[in-house]
Design a protein around this motif. Structure first.
Motif: not given
Ligand code: DC
Length: 237
Positions: A1-21
């Motif tokens: 993984m390149s030093e510069k780019r960042v991945v923020i992983a958000i997992d969870g069930p439907a309706g937990a608010g993933k997309s909005t957040l």
């Protein structure tokens, strides 16, 4: 993984608010928001339109390999083979079909490189079910977003109202439970909280509150400047 780019992983069930957040966090940090559910939904929509048997592993794998799916950052639009399917993939029968199609190992294998390629050039907030566990096990930040099942049903019903789908609470609850069960119990890349992911419970919390909690977590993981691009470090200050 390149030093510069960042991945923020958000997992969870439907309706937990993933997309909005995920969208809010991406806006705040200047990252690209990627909803990986849209990929499974697009394959499912194509399969439904072709009348494909949703247990036909061979054909569905072929469709997943052949589908040209584009996620446009502007307005979160989704193109399938050049057609704008943003609204069509949100319909309840597509949600159900996406969950079924996503059981198939060949479909998941076909969509894996697509997801990884999306984070090659740019920092992302990527949300789904297996981002921290399978797609980016080395993501710098992993969040598992959850909420009380009743609250998830309420949010899902609201979401459906926005796309003008009449739905009663009972049928939403049944749809959500069936999808949850399938997503959590499948053999390939089930929905799980990876041991190194932070659990964030959104029940009874405002979007602002949860956004702040997540930004704090991001700060604690990457603001030392080792993993973050300087623009990210600036946004986190
Ligand atoms: O996040 P969503 O509701 O748009 O996802 C639709 C379906 O796609 C979900 O029920 C399971 C599947 N999915 C998956 O298996 N893995 C992902 N990373 C994202 C979604």
């Amino acid at each position: 993984m390149s030093e510069k780019r960042v991945v923020i992983a958000i997992d969870g069930p439907a309706g937990a608010g993933k997309s909005t957040l995920a969208q809010r966090i991406a806006d705040k940090l200047g990252f690209v928001h990627i909803s990986t559910g849209a990929l499974y939904r697009a394959v499912a929509l194509w399969a439904l339109r072709l009348g494909t048997d949703l247990t036909d592993m061979y054909r569905l794998t072929q469709l997943a390999k052949e589908a040209r799916i584009e996620l446009l950052p502007a307005g979160g639009r989704v193109l399938l083979n050049g057609e704008d399917v943003t609204a069509a993939i949100r319909e309840p029968q597509v949600s159900e079909a996406a969950s079924r199609v996503s059981l198939i190992p060949g479909v998941r294998q076909a969509l894996l490189p697509v997801q990884r390629a999306m984070a090659e050039q740019t920092s992302v907030v990527m949300e789904g079910r297996d981002i921290g566990s399978v797609v980016f096990p080395d993501a710098q930040v992993k969040i598992f977003l959850d909420a009380d099942p009743r609250e998830r049903v309420r949010r899902r019903a609201l979401e459906l109202q926005q796309v003008a789908e009449a739905s009663d609470a009972d049928s939403v609850a049944i749809e959500l439970q069936a999808r949850d069960h399938r997503d959590r119990s499948r053999a390939e890349a089930p929905l799980v909280q990876p041991p190194d992911a932070e659990l964030v419970d959104t029940t009874g919390r405002s979007l602002d509150e949860v956004e702040n909690i997540i930004l704090q977590l991001v700060r604690s993981r990457i603001s030392n400047g080792k993993a973050a691009a300087s623009s990210t470090a600036d946004a986190l200050r």
